[in-house]
Design a protein around this motif. Sequence first.
Motif, PDB file in Angstrom:
ATOM      1  N   GLU A 107     -11.276  23.497  57.336  1.00 17.75           N
ATOM      2  CA  GLU A 107     -11.533  24.864  57.802  1.00 17.75           C
ATOM      3  C   GLU A 107     -10.831  25.752  57.278  1.00 17.75           C
ATOM      4  O   GLU A 107     -12.031  26.685  56.654  1.00 17.75           O
ATOM      5  N   ALA A 108      -9.912  25.353  56.273  1.00 21.94           N
ATOM      6  CA  ALA A 108      -9.604  26.399  55.272  1.00 21.94           C
ATOM      7  C   ALA A 108     -10.033  25.775  54.160  1.00 21.94           C
ATOM      8  O   ALA A 108     -11.086  26.875  53.212  1.00 21.94           O
ATOM      9  N   MET A 109     -11.012  24.673  53.860  1.00 23.09           N
ATOM     10  CA  MET A 109     -11.423  24.600  52.525  1.00 23.09           C
ATOM     11  C   MET A 109     -12.895  25.585  53.001  1.00 23.09           C
ATOM     12  O   MET A 109     -13.338  25.208  51.707  1.00 23.09           O
ATOM     13  N   ILE A 110     -13.630  24.947  54.217  1.00 18.05           N
ATOM     14  CA  ILE A 110     -15.096  25.677  54.858  1.00 18.05           C
ATOM     15  C   ILE A 110     -14.651  27.410  53.973  1.00 18.05           C
ATOM     16  O   ILE A 110     -15.796  27.305  53.275  1.00 18.05           O
ATOM     17  N   LEU A 111     -14.006  27.721  54.661  1.00 16.07           N
ATOM     18  CA  LEU A 111     -13.521  29.201  54.092  1.00 16.07           C
ATOM     19  C   LEU A 111     -14.158  29.698  52.933  1.00 16.07           C
ATOM     20  O   LEU A 111     -13.967  30.587  52.468  1.00 16.07           O
ATOM     21  N   GLU A 112     -13.360  28.683  51.662  1.00 19.31           N
ATOM     22  CA  GLU A 112     -12.711  28.619  50.554  1.00 19.31           C
ATOM     23  C   GLU A 112     -14.036  28.196  50.078  1.00 19.31           C
ATOM     24  O   GLU A 112     -14.814  29.083  49.289  1.00 19.31           O
ATOM     25  N   SER A 133     -28.650  28.024  37.473  1.00 19.09           N
ATOM     26  CA  SER A 133     -28.355  26.787  37.297  1.00 19.09           C
ATOM     27  C   SER A 133     -27.045  27.272  38.467  1.00 19.09           C
ATOM     28  O   SER A 133     -26.684  26.345  39.373  1.00 19.09           O
ATOM     29  N   LEU A 134     -26.797  28.501  39.262  1.00 18.80           N
ATOM     30  CA  LEU A 134     -25.489  28.684  39.736  1.00 18.80           C
ATOM     31  C   LEU A 134     -26.249  29.125  40.798  1.00 18.80           C
ATOM     32  O   LEU A 134     -25.473  28.551  42.315  1.00 18.80           O
ATOM     33  N   LYS A 135     -27.292  29.202  41.489  1.00 21.19           N
ATOM     34  CA  LYS A 135     -28.269  29.097  42.810  1.00 21.19           C
ATOM     35  C   LYS A 135     -28.084  27.139  42.766  1.00 21.19           C
ATOM     36  O   LYS A 135     -27.904  26.761  43.816  1.00 21.19           O
ATOM     37  N   SER A 136     -28.566  26.394  41.786  1.00 17.37           N
ATOM     38  CA  SER A 136     -28.255  25.063  42.048  1.00 17.37           C
ATOM     39  C   SER A 136     -26.760  24.415  42.153  1.00 17.37           C
ATOM     40  O   SER A 136     -26.717  23.661  43.613  1.00 17.37           O
ATOM     41  N   CYS A 137     -26.067  25.265  42.079  1.00 18.18           N
ATOM     42  CA  CYS A 137     -24.379  25.481  42.486  1.00 18.18           C
ATOM     43  C   CYS A 137     -23.906  25.615  44.047  1.00 18.18           C
ATOM     44  O   CYS A 137     -23.348  25.053  45.272  1.00 18.18           O
ATOM     45  N   GLN A 138     -25.528  26.402  44.202  1.00 17.88           N
ATOM     46  CA  GLN A 138     -24.240  26.956  46.324  1.00 17.88           C
ATOM     47  C   GLN A 138     -25.555  25.713  46.691  1.00 17.88           C
ATOM     48  O   GLN A 138     -24.332  25.122  47.621  1.00 17.88           O
ATOM     49  N   HIS A 183     -20.007  33.757  57.982  1.00 12.35           N
ATOM     50  CA  HIS A 183     -20.665  32.615  57.299  1.00 12.35           C
ATOM     51  C   HIS A 183     -22.096  31.333  58.333  1.00 12.35           C
ATOM     52  O   HIS A 183     -20.992  30.909  59.524  1.00 12.35           O
ATOM     53  N   GLN A 184     -23.044  31.449  57.848  1.00 16.23           N
ATOM     54  CA  GLN A 184     -23.888  29.498  58.444  1.00 16.23           C
ATOM     55  C   GLN A 184     -22.874  28.902  58.623  1.00 16.23           C
ATOM     56  O   GLN A 184     -22.757  28.299  59.778  1.00 16.23           O
ATOM     57  N   LEU A 214     -16.930  31.001  47.527  1.00 15.87           N
ATOM     58  CA  LEU A 214     -16.786  31.299  46.922  1.00 15.87           C
ATOM     59  C   LEU A 214     -18.790  31.130  46.348  1.00 15.87           C
ATOM     60  O   LEU A 214     -19.588  31.686  45.567  1.00 15.87           O
ATOM     61  N   ASP A 215     -19.409  31.124  47.829  1.00 15.47           N
ATOM     62  CA  ASP A 215     -20.727  30.991  48.602  1.00 15.47           C
ATOM     63  C   ASP A 215     -21.558  32.366  47.822  1.00 15.47           C
ATOM     64  O   ASP A 215     -22.313  33.137  47.377  1.00 15.47           O
ATOM     65  N   ARG A 216     -20.217  33.405  49.005  1.00 13.46           N
ATOM     66  CA  ARG A 216     -20.616  34.183  48.858  1.00 13.46           C
ATOM     67  C   ARG A 216     -20.610  35.406  47.488  1.00 13.46           C
ATOM     68  O   ARG A 216     -21.110  35.914  46.877  1.00 13.46           O
ATOM     69  N   GLU A 217     -19.477  34.934  46.347  1.00 11.53           N
ATOM     70  CA  GLU A 217     -19.245  35.339  45.358  1.00 11.53           C
ATOM     71  C   GLU A 217     -20.570  35.006  44.509  1.00 11.53           C
ATOM     72  O   GLU A 217     -20.949  35.733  43.015  1.00 11.53           O
ATOM     73  N   ILE A 218     -20.938  33.857  44.601  1.00 13.36           N
ATOM     74  CA  ILE A 218     -21.860  33.905  43.816  1.00 13.36           C
ATOM     75  C   ILE A 218     -22.788  34.117  44.468  1.00 13.36           C
ATOM     76  O   ILE A 218     -23.967  34.706  43.168  1.00 13.36           O
TER      77      ILE A 218
END
Length: 230
Positions: free
Chosen positions: A50-55, A12-17, A111-112, A59-63
């Motif tokens: 840009e701040a939203m993209i970084l956030e 489920s977490l991977k789907s969130c990504q 991050h890509q 989150l993606d890295r944390e997952i």
Amino acid sequence: MSLSAVHGTLSSLKSCQVDIGTGMDIVTDVAMDLAEAQDNNINPGIKEMEAMILECAKLDREINYFVDVVQQVTSEVNSQQLEAMFSLSAKVKEQFTERIARLSDAELQNHQKVVAFKESIKNSLSQANQEPAENMEELDEDIAVTQSQVNFTCPLTQVAMVNPVKNKKCNHNYDEGAILNLIKTKHSQKKKCRCPVVGCGNTDVKEADLILDQVLRRKIQSQKRQGNRT
């Protein structure tokens, strides 16, 4: 909680990504629209995006970290070792906290999709800031010819790209899924991945060399919409 339930949660977490990645693409598209509008008030808006993209990247890295830690910890036990199950939560929390503490701003900047965002905005602002040509009809014709010459076909799949990526070394484009599969296949064969574009001298295509080409993706989507209208 059983190990099967844990693995279901990870799925489920991977789907969130996937949803996070889609959201980052949408934010990039909106930022590119602002950049192309040539509005003097756009900079604060782009900075916020840009701040939203970084956030989202964080989150993606944390997952990724969480999934990696859980998989590592659960691989050390099996369903028969019930007494070990009680200590899993504490182990996961400890290792996850350590990984998060090492997450640097530089890693987020690499991050890509963050790289793709910055590259896309840079290109959009560059195009928007160009001086208008005296003969706008001639300029429009040049743009039309240039766009018609853009190859939207992936050299691997021979169909229109869905998620185009650009190789930083040779500047060739491929569909993301196709080139990543080729790289994986070649590596499993202990071989280097040659650029699939005929005549290209790049004999070692690496995943790290690929960046999302948001500008090309927008052109492909625009062409598709025009095709649907006609």
